[in-house]
Design an enzyme around this catalytic site. Structure first.
Site, mmCIF file in Angstrom:
data_model
loop_
_atom_site.group_PDB
_atom_site.id
_atom_site.type_symbol
_atom_site.label_atom_id
_atom_site.label_comp_id
_atom_site.label_asym_id
_atom_site.label_seq_id
_atom_site.Cartn_x
_atom_site.Cartn_y
_atom_site.Cartn_z
ATOM 1 N N LYS A 40 -11.744 0.864 0.294
ATOM 2 C CA LYS A 40 -12.458 -0.371 -0.070
ATOM 3 C C LYS A 40 -12.635 -1.332 1.098
ATOM 4 C CE LYS A 40 -8.515 -3.039 -1.616
ATOM 5 N NZ LYS A 40 -7.508 -3.048 -2.667
ATOM 6 N N ARG A 135 -0.404 -9.532 -10.799
ATOM 7 C CA ARG A 135 -1.810 -9.172 -10.876
ATOM 8 C C ARG A 135 -1.890 -8.258 -12.100
ATOM 9 N NH1 ARG A 135 -5.357 -6.625 -5.988
ATOM 10 N NH2 ARG A 135 -4.951 -4.700 -7.111
HETATM 11 C C1 LIG Z 1 -6.453 -2.357 -2.226
HETATM 12 C C2 LIG Z 1 -5.508 -1.618 -3.036
HETATM 13 C C3 LIG Z 1 -4.589 -0.756 -2.428
HETATM 14 C C4 LIG Z 1 -4.508 -0.594 -0.923
HETATM 15 O O1 LIG Z 1 -3.860 -1.676 -0.353
HETATM 16 P P1 LIG Z 1 -3.639 -1.794 1.233
HETATM 17 O O2 LIG Z 1 -2.839 -3.018 1.381
HETATM 18 O O3 LIG Z 1 -4.998 -1.888 1.831
HETATM 19 O O4 LIG Z 1 -2.941 -0.573 1.684
HETATM 20 C C5 LIG Z 1 -3.719 -0.058 -3.240
HETATM 21 N N1 LIG Z 1 -3.749 -0.196 -4.579
HETATM 22 C C6 LIG Z 1 -4.616 -1.011 -5.204
HETATM 23 C C7 LIG Z 1 -4.576 -1.113 -6.683
HETATM 24 C C8 LIG Z 1 -5.521 -1.753 -4.458
HETATM 25 O O5 LIG Z 1 -6.377 -2.569 -5.078
#
Ligand SMILES: *Cc1c(COP(=O)(O)O)cnc(C)c1O
Length: 359
Positions: A40, A135
């Site tokens: 993402k 969250r």
């Molecule tokens: C963005 C996201 C991740 C990845 O997090 P990083 O800090 O970029 O490694 C993992 N799990 C969920 C649910 C996310 O939204």
């Protein structure tokens, strides 16, 4: 149509991203932990998704179904995990495009089951458990309720539990809160009557537990974006020393160079984004204006790669630099390189105005 191929550009060095993926995968392998490569941060960029796969990630993860659809449309065969809880309005596309999603709502489980029946497919889900970041996720005492819904499903298979930390509340993962995830998983296994294959212990901020040998043994999956893309861990405010940080460079073009006072002249209201600006009087200084702004990046997350250059701020389309002490002479038309942080990277890859160049 006029398309500027000159600037701003985000240059991504895919072999360096692949190297980071491979380092993370190897580090976790010894503990039986597999890595979901999270795309993402680069808006699901295809070349970067491929680099993550080549680096050994066994799954790709993205929070936007649109990015997953784009990976699929371009022939990427790797299994995909939808990271954001499913939107009821996209349930059909989710079961057709993603292999697995993270869930927390019983009604969503029902919708997924119905969509699977309509399309004659099956779908895996991981139950998100909130261990304190506030969250998404069920609270540990709600395991029984979600288990009841999961047991009624024929086509939706619960394959595990997961948690998210360090995102909203800034709560860091540590042995105690990940153990709570393991406990919730144990209860769910008992209620469902079969063992769960996935204990998904968070993202980049969970890597520190591996380094410190503090990871509960049942955790066997991490979902890693930032560490692979940038070699950093924002929530722990650190650079990850065994990863590369030279994976990307943002370039923007100089459109004005001029000496100006460091305090605005005239009565001060609020800036274009509703903030009251604060300035330190440092006398008359040389500045440069670059053709990039808040529509494209978070100026707070831009770090000039020329010594002595500092970001003063930005409006929607203009970035203001102090170049009085720049180690290089800067002229109109020059391209200034920056390192980006995760927030700026997210914005830059989302902006229509930034060209993404993968090398
Ligand atoms: C963005 C996201 C991740 C990845 O997090 P990083 O800090 O970029 O490694 C993992 N799990 C969920 C649910 C996310 O939204």
């Amino acid at each position: 149509m006029f398309v500027s191929k000159r600037s701003p550009n985000l240059i991504i060095y895919r072999h360096r991203v692949e190297e980071n993926a491979s380092t993370v995968v190897e580090l976790c392998k010894s503990l039986g932990i597999k890595i979901v490569g999270v795309t993402k941060g680069v808006s699901g960029n295809l070349d970067i998704a491929r680099a993550m796969i080549r680096g050994g990630c066994y799954f790709l993860g993205d929070s936007r179904l649109r990015n997953i659809a784009n990976l699929r449309a371009n022939g990427i065969k790797a299994p995909c995990l939808l990271l954001r809880l499913p939107k009821p309005s996209e349930i059909d596309e989710i079961v057709l495009l993603a292999n697995c999603s993270l869930i927390s709502m019983p009604e969503t489980v029902k919708l997924l089951e119905e969509a699977c029946c309509i399309h004659h497919v099956s779908h895996d889900v991981i139950v998100m458990v909130d261990v304190g970041d506030l969250r998404e996720g069920i609270l540990p005492y709600e395991v029984e309720k979600i288990a009841k819904f999961l047991k009624q499903c024929k086509r939706v298979h619960c394959i595990g539990v997961g948690t998210n930390v360090g995102c909203f509340g800034g709560v860091l993962p540590y042995y105690r809160n990940l153990s709570e995830l393991v406990n919730a998983g144990n209860v769910l296994e008992m209620l469902l009557g079969y063992p769960l294959g996935v204990y998904s212990g968070g993202g980049t901020s969970s890597l520190a537990l591996i380094e410190n040998k503090d990871m509960p043994t049942k955790i066997n999956q991490l979902r890693i974006g930032e560490a692979i893309l940038l070699g950093s861990d924002t929530t722990r405010r650190r650079i990850i020393p065994y990863l590369r940080q030279d994976t990307m460079v943002l370039e923007a073009e100089v459109i004005e160079v001029r000496k100006k006072p460091s305090i605005p002249i005239g009565p001060i209201g609020v800036d274009a984004f509703g903030n009251v600006p604060a300035f330190e009087n440092r006398g008359v200084r040389l500045r440069a204006i670059l053709a990039i702004g808040r529509q494209d990046v978070r100026p707070e997350g831009l770090f000039p790669l020329i010594d002595g250059v500092n970001v003063l701020g930005a409006s929607s389309d203009h970035l203001i630099l102090d170049i009085e002490e720049s180690k290089e002479k800067i002229f109109v038309g020059d391209i200034i390189p920056f390192r980006v942080n995760y927030g700026s990277l997210l914005a830059a890859t989302t902006s229509h105005y930034v060209n993404i160049i993968v090398r």
